[in-house]
Design an enzyme around this catalytic site. Structure first.
Site, mmCIF file in Angstrom:
data_model
loop_
_atom_site.group_PDB
_atom_site.id
_atom_site.type_symbol
_atom_site.label_atom_id
_atom_site.label_comp_id
_atom_site.label_asym_id
_atom_site.label_seq_id
_atom_site.Cartn_x
_atom_site.Cartn_y
_atom_site.Cartn_z
ATOM 1 N N GLU A 246 12.947 36.677 -30.044
ATOM 2 C CA GLU A 246 13.179 36.602 -28.593
ATOM 3 C C GLU A 246 14.346 37.484 -28.165
ATOM 4 O O GLU A 246 15.232 37.069 -27.418
ATOM 5 C CB GLU A 246 13.460 35.156 -28.156
ATOM 6 C CG GLU A 246 12.411 34.152 -28.584
ATOM 7 C CD GLU A 246 11.182 34.135 -27.691
ATOM 8 O OE1 GLU A 246 10.948 35.135 -26.940
ATOM 9 O OE2 GLU A 246 10.444 33.139 -27.736
ATOM 10 N N GLN A 284 8.582 39.026 -20.920
ATOM 11 C CA GLN A 284 8.741 37.574 -20.986
ATOM 12 C C GLN A 284 10.194 37.146 -20.879
ATOM 13 O O GLN A 284 10.563 36.043 -21.255
ATOM 14 C CB GLN A 284 8.131 37.040 -22.287
ATOM 15 C CG GLN A 284 6.624 37.164 -22.306
ATOM 16 C CD GLN A 284 6.016 36.510 -23.530
ATOM 17 O OE1 GLN A 284 6.054 35.297 -23.681
ATOM 18 N NE2 GLN A 284 5.468 37.332 -24.416
#
Length: 819
Positions: A246, A284
């Site tokens: 991430e 995202q």
DNA sequence: GATTTTCTACTTTTT
DNA sequence: GTAGAAAATC
């Protein structure tokens, strides 16, 4: 029903794992089976820094876990690997999957969140930094409380400088690795000067309390590595492979931390930079509001000139229809690296759209549809998720679901560890563990009530400040009568101090659960709740009982000979709260560095860093999952309902005027859409009560960005636009008026509404300037682009999003309200 | 010092 | 509509 999506990918994962988990290690080649060429490249790449741009559903976790397994199979020792994630859940999952692939030796890896990793380093190197290794960890609530105290002492106007705002600013500064001195130096306005002032005092108080906030954990680790080359070299020598998941969610401090860990060039003593692999998807990134900078992933190649970038665009999750919708929406964001998700799973079902008259109608549609899907055997409750933008939107769904008897579970909202009673109880434990923890001490000072009021508290606080002693010390002096206080207060304080001593004695010879029990009993906290007739207090008692269970489980798991995996010995049916707090993989070689002998400290650390305890329901519960879009990130469901797609709701009101925030909202839409595997529903309501008042909302601009040919509208907005409403507010029908006419119509509507609220006169004239956000009774929400003229001739050009851009005269009573 | 009332201001939230 | 904080009252 998942057969359609049981692609070879899933099967091969299993076989690689089962086939090769033997002691001798897996066959490296077997780990590549079933990977597509890009995934394979990412797994085998060696040497230079690697950026894996992983679109939604493109097998990111597979790449990470297989890459680690591949390294291990190639002779890298597990102790040389550090993998960093953002959540404990992700860390546990990653470790588990690697263990599945290569066996138990993977447990020697450091797989943890940024924060746990930093705590580990900081506790171990505490001496170097001159701090005590049993420091408390303050979460957002603790730190806001401390900031409130500091701001009050500095006599700041709490209206102009709310603690929340100050906290956000200070957090941002820390995320940028700026010290109080830096902040003071570059302060350019009043707010910034005050923030710098508060920051300095706050930081002093943290140190005095032997505490660090979440941001400190990162920042101080960076300072440690930068200020102590020998320490940095130690870790660099040890960790030859650093992987970050991430990556789009990292903030500046985390970015620097990674850079310091890995190193950019060989040290004097010949330690080469470690191998870095980061994985993420700029599309995202939905946590910019928490300091994440998309820049880190976008500029990776600039930060690491040797870097190799691999794009994963093949999606193994969704139908092409869903992906096309996601692509079409996200494409509207400016300045992004183009990426096109594709799937070979076929088009599947069209996206179903629904326009409800109001939020109840919308919820009824969702519930009815769920009922039908389950009835017809198309899906099970488990397969289905309902997403919304803000937590309060869950209520309507809950109401309807209860009425229809649909099983559901709301994820998120007020978390277990954020409940007042839980925090109170933990504050007691924290004071016992770290008596200098002022925030916790002041929190429990008069909880339950024992006659120590604000007055007495501030006298003690002032005394502490004056004498330059800690609040705890001042409190003891007060108990001894050395602080000028009314006798009544002094006695109350003496009683409290005696109580703490008594509990301290219990703490010295009991385990956490026993101490907690003693706290609840001897303080009278539980008794007070039990005596109350407020139904909320019954729940509070239950939560405290739950907390005791958590503590007991914690002790038992630790006592049992070194647990080996996260899930060992945990009753799968036990509350997720319990599972989340259990020590994860405590059997690596560094276990000795941790405060292993002190179960209270260990327990507190656990609950501070594992706050996402209300983790997701494991599948198999047979319930529909309700959650915010943010919570949905990283998950997938065969059937997804995206609800509340209205300008002002989603995108959120606060984002409408800010391009950067709007882009983030759009990424949120992208995240929502791409959670769906087979069926996606998108719905909105024409009217929705917000803050007790009904509001008409126009369609979300994101809704209009989905190509029509992908949609099947189950119900659309009625021809006559806004429906007749009997309330005292709103437009009367959707007649196509000119600006002047609509002002007339608005007059009537406005008048009726205004009498009920702030009176007629207020609404006659309105002053607007560019950037203001407004609602118009007919056009809905908008942003003022520009204003022209003065007084009675004033006009404004306003962008109403999907309702278009309109120039309106601001005379008389335009049906406009400034927000 | 405790209790009641009034006011106000409303995202999202991995740690 | 509501939770949390500040202000007013007991």
């Amino acid at each position: 029903m998942s057969t359609l999506f049981d692609l070879p990918q899933h099967g091969s994962l299993q076989s690689a794992g089962n086939g090769s988990a033997g002691r001798s290690g897996p066959d490296p080649e077997a780990l590549l089976n079933g990977l597509n060429p890009q995934q394979r490249d990412a797994v085998v790449h060696t040497g230079s820094p690697l950026l894996v741009v992983a679109g939604a559903g493109s097998g990111k976790t597979r790449v990470l876990t297989h890459r680690i397994a591949y390294l291990l199979a190639g002779g890298v020792h597990a102790g040389q690997i550090m993998a960093i994630t953002f959540t404990n859940k992700a860390a546990a999952e990653m470790k588990e999957r690697v263990v599945d692939l290569v066996g138990r030796r993977a447990n020697a890896m450091w797989v943890s969140t940024f924060h746990s990793m930093c705590v580990r380093v900081l506790r171990r190197e505490a001496k170097t930094l001159g701090l005590s290794s049993n420091f408390s960890i303050y979460d957002a609530d603790d730190s806001r409380r401390l900031i409130t105290m500091v701001a009050r002492e500095l006599d700041l106007d709490s209206k102009r400088y709310p603690a929340r705002t100050l906290a956000v600013h200070i957090s941002n500064l820390k995320n940028e690795l700026l010290t109080p001195e830096d902040a003071a130096e570059q302060a350019g306005n009043d707010m910034e000067r005050k923030v710098a002032q508060v920051y300095a005092a706050y930081q002093r108080r943290l140190v005095d309390s032997n505490a660090m906030d979440f941001d400190d954990l990162i920042m101080r680790t960076v300072q440690l590595l930068q200020g102590h080359p020998a320490v940095a070299e130690h870790y660099r020598r040890r960790f030859r492979h650093v992987l970050v998941d991430e990556y789009q969610d990292t903030n500046h401090a985390q970015y620097v931390l990674v850079r310091e860990l890995v190193g950019t060039e060989a040290t004097d003593t010949g330690v080469e930079p470690a191998e870095l692999c980061v994985v993420g998807d700029a599309d995202q990134s939905i946590y910019a509001f928490r300091g994440a900078t998309i820049r880190n992933i976008e500029e990776f190649e600039r930060d690491y000139p040797q870097a190799r970038t691999i794009l994963l665009e093949q999606n193994y999750r969704s139908t092409q229809t869903i992906l096309s919708a996601a692509n079409a929406v996200i494409r509207r964001n400016p300045n992004r690296r183009d990426k096109r998700l594709w799937s070979d799973a076929g088009d599947g079902e069209p996206i179903v759209g629904y326009v409800g008259d109001n939020e109840h109608d919308e919820a009824a549609f969702v519930a009815g549809e769920i009922d039908r899907l389950v009835d017809e055997g198309i899906a099970t409750f488990n397969d289905i998720a309902v997403f919304y933008r803000t937590n309060n939107q869950s209520r309507v769904f809950e109401e309807v679901f209860i009425r229809l008897g649909l099983p559901y579970r709301v994820v998120g909202g007020v978390r277990f560890y954020e409940r007042r009673e839980v925090r109170d109880a933990l504050a007691y434990l924290r004071v016992l563990d770290n008596p200098e923890d002022t925030v916790s001490l002041r929190r429990i000072l008069n909880v339950p009530r024992r006659g120590i009021g604000d007055r007495a508290e501030s006298v003690v606080a002032a005394h502490a400040e004056q004498e330059r002693i800690s609040f705890a010390a001042a409190l003891r002096k007060a108990a001894a009568g050395e602080v000028p206080l009314p006798t009544r207060s002094r006695n109350a304080i003496a009683g409290f101090v005696a109580l703490l001593d008594e509990l301290q004695a219990v703490a010295a010879e009991s385990d956490v659960a026993e101490v907690l029990e003693a706290v609840l009993e001897r303080t009278g906290y539980r008794a007070e709740l039990e005596a109350s007739d407020d139904p909320q207090d019954a729940t509070r008692v239950e939560n405290l009982t739950e907390l005791v269970t958590v503590a007991r489980e914690f002790t038992e798991t630790r006592a049992g000979a070194a647990p080996t995996t996260t899930d060992s010995g945990v009753d799968p049916s036990a509350e997720s709260v319990v599972a989340a707090v259990l020590p994860a993989g405590a059997d690596d070689e560094d276990a000795a560095d941790l405060p292993a002998d002190d179960s209270l400290s260990a327990f507190l650390e656990r609950v501070s860093l594992v706050a996402d305890a209300d983790s997701l329901p494991e599948s198999g519960d047979g319930v529909v999952t309700l959650m915010t879009l943010h919570t949905a990130k990283g998950l997938e469901f065969p059937v997804v309902f995206c609800t509340g797609w209205e300008d002002g709701v989603f995108p959120h009101l606060r984002a409408l005027g800010e391009p950067a925030e709007l882009a983030e909202e759009r990424r949120l839409a992208y995240v929502g859409i791409t959670r769906a595997r087979q069926r996606l529903y998108v719905s909105r309501a024409l009217m929705r009560s917000a803050w007790g008042q009904p509001m008409t909302n126009p369609a979300s601009r994101f809704l209009t960005e989905i190509p029509e040919e992908l949609m099947h509208w189950r119900r659309i907005e009625p021809e006559r636009a806004a429906p007749q409403v009997r309330s005292t507010w709103g437009t009367r029908g959707g007649f196509d008026r000119t600006g002047a006419d609509s002002a007339q119509a608005g007059l009537a509507a406005r008048g009726m509404r205004s009498t009920g609220r702030k009176g007629w006169k207020d609404t006659v004239a309105i002053k607007l300037s560019a950037g203001d956000r407004v609602t118009h009774d007919k056009y809905g929400l908008g942003t003022v682009l520009s204003t022209e003229g003065e007084g009675p001739r004033a006009t404004a050009t306003i962008d109403f999003g999907s309702s278009g851009t309109v120039r309106l005269m601001l005379i008389g009573s335009v049906p406009i309200t400034k927000l």
